[in-house]
Design an enzyme around this catalytic site. Structure first.
Site, PDB file in Angstrom:
ATOM      1  N   GLN A 132      -4.160  -1.695   9.764  1.00  0.00           N
ATOM      2  CA  GLN A 132      -4.093  -2.994   9.090  1.00  0.00           C
ATOM      3  C   GLN A 132      -4.715  -4.079   9.974  1.00  0.00           C
ATOM      4  OE1 GLN A 132      -3.036  -3.524   5.864  1.00  0.00           O
ATOM      5  NE2 GLN A 132      -3.806  -5.588   6.159  1.00  0.00           N
ATOM      6  N   LYS A 136       0.844  -1.200   0.000  1.00  0.00           N
ATOM      7  CA  LYS A 136       0.000   0.000   0.000  1.00  0.00           C
ATOM      8  C   LYS A 136       0.881   1.253   0.000  1.00  0.00           C
ATOM      9  CE  LYS A 136      -3.745  -2.506   2.230  1.00  0.00           C
ATOM     10  NZ  LYS A 136      -4.416  -2.885   3.470  1.00  0.00           N
ATOM     11  N   ASP A 187     -10.703   3.262   4.860  1.00  0.00           N
ATOM     12  CA  ASP A 187     -11.038   1.846   4.680  1.00  0.00           C
ATOM     13  C   ASP A 187     -12.551   1.616   4.787  1.00  0.00           C
ATOM     14  OD1 ASP A 187      -9.077   0.081   3.957  1.00  0.00           O
ATOM     15  OD2 ASP A 187      -8.274  -0.173   5.980  1.00  0.00           O
TER      16      ASP A 187
END
Ligand code: NAP
Length: 294
Positions: free
Chosen positions: A98, A54, A121
Site C-alpha cells: 500500500q 481491498k 498493482d
C-alpha cells in the site's frame, strides 16, 4: 446536451461477479483459491481504510487475503525481507504494497523487490517499462488506469485515432493511463502543473481523463461538446449537511461538465469501484498464470 452517466459501480460489480464465478470454477477443479498479500507500513488512516476495503472485496469473491501490517519505523531491509518471503510463498499469487510508504522507506526499492509474476498493482519498473515499450506486454497493468480503459471501452467510443488529454502524470494514474491510451492508438497529450493554456488544450479532447487531486478543477466550458470525461479525482470537501461533515467530489465540476460532455463518470461511483475490481482481476490472473506454470 446532458451527458450519459458512466456507471462505474455497476460495471465493477459485473467484473467482480465474473471473478467470483471463475474463482468458484477453480475451486471445483481442485485448484487453490487465489491468494493476495497486502503489506501496509504505518497507520495512515486513508491507507488503513483502502487496505481493509481491498481485503473485504477479496473475501466477497473467494480470494484468500493475508494482511501484513508493519510499524511506521520499519527498516527497509525488514520490508524487503518480507516481500522476498512472500515471493517464495506458493499460496500468495499477488503482493500489494500500500502506497505511500512512510518517508524514510525507498518506494522504488520496495516495489522492485516484488516478483514481476506477483506484481498485481503493476508498479514494478519492469512492468512499467514494458507498458511503455512497443511490442512488449506487461504482466500486469496498474489497476486505476486499466479501470479507466474499461470505462472508456464500455461507452463504445472509438479510441483509435481519438484525441485524448490526460491531466496528471503520476506513476499511479496519469502516466500509465496515457501509455494505455497510446497503446490503443489514441493521440495523447499529457498535461501537468506546468502546462500552459490548459483549458485550451482540454477543449481539443475527445477523451478527457482528469487525475489531478483538486476539487472541481476542470470547468464545464473547458470541455468539447460530446467528449467522454473520466474523472479519477477523489477529493473531500466540507459539507455541513453530510453525515461525516464532508462529501466526495471529483477533479471535474460534474454539474457543469454533464451539460456539455457526451458521457461522464460520477464521483463517487465512477472510477473508484473499478480500481478494486481490476485488483481482483489481476490477482485471479496471477493465480491462473501460477497454475499454468505448475
Ligand atoms: P498526484 O500524484 O498528486 O498527481 C497529480 C497530478 O496532477 C500531477 O501530475 C500534477 O502535476 C498534476 N497537477 C497538479 N496541479 C495541477 C494543475 N493546476 N494543473 C494541471 N495539472 C496539475 O495524484 P494521483 O495519485 O495521480 O491522484 C490524482 C487524483 O486521483 C487524486 O484525487 C486521487 O485521490 C485520485 N485517485 C483516485 C483513484 C481511484 O481509484 N479513483 C486512485 C488513485 C488516485 P505535476 O506532475 O507537475 O506535479
Amino acid at each position: 446536451m446532458t451527458a450519459e452517466i458512466i456507471d462505474g459501480k455497476a460495471i465493477a460489480e459485473q467484473i467482480r461477479g465474473e471473478v467470483a464465478a471463475q474463482v468458484s470454477r477453480r475451486r471445483q477443479a481442485g485448484e487453490p483459491p487465489p491468494g493476495l498479500a497486502t503489506v501496509l507500513v504505518g497507520d495512515n488512516p486513508a491507507s488503513l481504510s483502502y487496505v481493509r476495503g481491498k481485503q473485504k472485496a477479496c473475501r466477497e469473491v473467494g480470494i484468500d487475503s493475508q494482511g501484513f501490517h508493519l510499524a511506521e519505523d520499519t527498516r527497509q531491509e525488514v520490508l524487503e525481507k518480507l516481500l522476498i518471503d512472500l515471493n517464495a510463498d506458493p499460496k500468495v499469487n499477488g503482493i500489494l504494497v500500500q502506497l505511500p510508504l512512510p518517508s524514510g522507506l525507498d518506494e522504488e526499492k520496495a516495489l522492485t523487490a516484488i516478483s514481476i509474476e506477483k506484481d498485481i498493482d503493476g508498479f514494478h519498473p519492469v512492468n512499467v517499462g514494458r507498458l511503455a515499450m512497443k511490442r512488449r506486454d506487461p504482466m500486469f497493468v496498474p489497476c486505476t488506469p486499466s479501470g479507466v480503459m474499461v470505462l472508456l471501452q464500455k461507452t463504445g467510443v472509438k479510441i483509435s485515432g481519438a484525441r485524448a488529454v490526460v491531466i496528471g502524470r503520476s506513476n499511479l494514474v496519469g502516466m500509465p493511463t496515457a501509455l494505455l491510451l497510446v497503446r490503443e492508438n489514441a493521440t495523447v497529450t499529457i498535461c501537468h502543473s506546468r502546462t500552459e493554456n490548459l483549458p485550451e488544450i482540454v477543449r481539443q479532447a475527445d477523451l478527457l481523463v482528469a487525475a489531478i487531486g483538486k476539487p472541481k478543477f476542470v470547468r464545464g466550458d473547458w470541455i468539447k461538446p460530446g467528449a467522454i470525461v473520466i474523472d479519477v479525482g477523489i477529493n473531500r470537501v466540507e459539507d455541513a449537511g453530510a453525515k461525516n461533515g464532508y462529501r466526495l467530489v471529483g477533479d471535474v465540476d460534474f454539474e457543469e461538465a454533464r451539460q456539455v460532455a457526451g458521457a461522464i463518470t460520477p464521483v463517487p461511483g465512477g472510477v473508484g469501484p473499478m480500481t478494486i475490481a481490476m485488483l481482483l482481476k489481476n490477482t485471479l490472473k496471477a493465480a491462473e498464470m501460477a497454475s499454468i506454470k505448475k
